[in-house]
Design a protein around this motif. Structure first.
Motif, PDB file in Angstrom:
ATOM      1  N   GLY A   1       0.814  -1.208   0.000  1.00 37.09           N
ATOM      2  CA  GLY A   1       0.000   0.000   0.000  1.00 37.09           C
ATOM      3  C   GLY A   1       0.849   1.261   0.000  1.00 37.09           C
ATOM      4  N   GLU A   2       1.886   1.266   0.817  1.00 31.29           N
ATOM      5  CA  GLU A   2       2.759   2.433   0.915  1.00 31.29           C
ATOM      6  C   GLU A   2       3.583   2.631  -0.347  1.00 31.29           C
TER       7      GLU A   2
ATOM      8  N   ASN B   1       2.961   2.842  -5.944  1.00 31.95           N
ATOM      9  CA  ASN B   1       3.482   3.407  -7.194  1.00 31.95           C
ATOM     10  C   ASN B   1       4.607   2.567  -7.790  1.00 31.95           C
TER      11      ASN B   1
ATOM     12  N   GLN C   1      -6.121  -0.586   4.867  1.00 31.30           N
ATOM     13  CA  GLN C   1      -5.325   0.619   4.666  1.00 31.30           C
ATOM     14  C   GLN C   1      -4.655   0.596   3.297  1.00 31.30           C
TER      15      GLN C   1
ATOM     16  N   LYS D   1      -5.203   2.768  -1.410  1.00 31.05           N
ATOM     17  CA  LYS D   1      -3.970   3.298  -1.997  1.00 31.05           C
ATOM     18  C   LYS D   1      -3.658   2.596  -3.316  1.00 31.05           C
TER      19      LYS D   1
ATOM     20  N   ARG E   1      -3.808   3.906  -7.428  1.00 27.67           N
ATOM     21  CA  ARG E   1      -2.747   3.622  -8.414  1.00 27.67           C
ATOM     22  C   ARG E   1      -3.324   2.957  -9.657  1.00 27.67           C
TER      23      ARG E   1
ATOM     24  N   PRO F   1      -7.244  10.428  -4.617  1.00 27.19           N
ATOM     25  CA  PRO F   1      -5.779  10.389  -4.568  1.00 27.19           C
ATOM     26  C   PRO F   1      -5.179  11.349  -3.548  1.00 27.19           C
TER      27      PRO F   1
ATOM     28  N   PHE G   1      -4.109  10.286  -0.012  1.00 25.61           N
ATOM     29  CA  PHE G   1      -2.916   9.474   0.218  1.00 25.61           C
ATOM     30  C   PHE G   1      -1.639  10.111  -0.324  1.00 25.61           C
TER      31      PHE G   1
END
Length: 167
Positions: free
Chosen positions: A14-15, A18, A48, A52, A56, A127, A130
């Protein structure tokens, strides 16, 4: 023991959504309906990561001619998964699922309108939840104060046959 790593791994993906080579496939793995039986701590971290990664995937789909159909179908799958968790016995799982569910339902509603462009809610508002402020590195002295879970064994291989798996 295997489920103990799913939560932290989902947090990482999730973090770093990208940087995923296949964000769509990752998202589909997280929202698989069989995951609703996972432990609450794991589901909290899944919840969570899901929005995200959805952001993406949605960004990538916005570039295609079939973005509206693809986004609608993906939203329906994510909403279905979140609805299954909306009545979860763990209140934290329930709260996170309901909060994201409401935002994604609004997004799905915006797509039902006769729009030719990505709705503002999907293109910008979601977006922006996040993006923005970057976290600073944690000081080494603070890192040392973090208590490791007793089930985390960093010095032990998680698979004795790991080399053969990579071949």
């Amino acid at each position: 023991v295997g489920n103990d790593v799913l939560g932290p791994i989902s947090w990482v993906v999730g973090e770093y959504a990208n940087d995923l080579s296949s964000p769509s496939r990752t998202l589909h793995s997280l929202i698989d309906i069989s995951n609703v039986t996972l432990p609450a701590g794991t589901l909290q971290l899944f919840l969570q990561a899901i929005p995200k990664i959805f952001v993406r995937v949605n960004r990538d789909q916005g570039l295609r001619a079939s973005w509206k159909t693809e986004t609608s179908l993906l939203l329906a799958r994510v909403v279905e998964f979140l609805e299954a968790l909306a009545a979860h016995p763990d209140l934290d799982v329930q709260e996170r699922a309901i909060e994201f569910l409401e935002v994604l339902r609004l997004s799905a509603e915006a797509l039902r309108l006769d729009v030719q462009e990505m709705p503002f809610l999907l293109a910008s508002v979601l977006p922006s939840l996040f993006m923005g402020l970057e976290l600073n590195p944690v000081a080494l002295s603070a890192q040392k104060k973090v208590v490791l879970p007793p089930t985390l064994h960093l010095d032990e291989p998680f698979n004795d046959d790991l080399q053969s798996l990579f071949q």
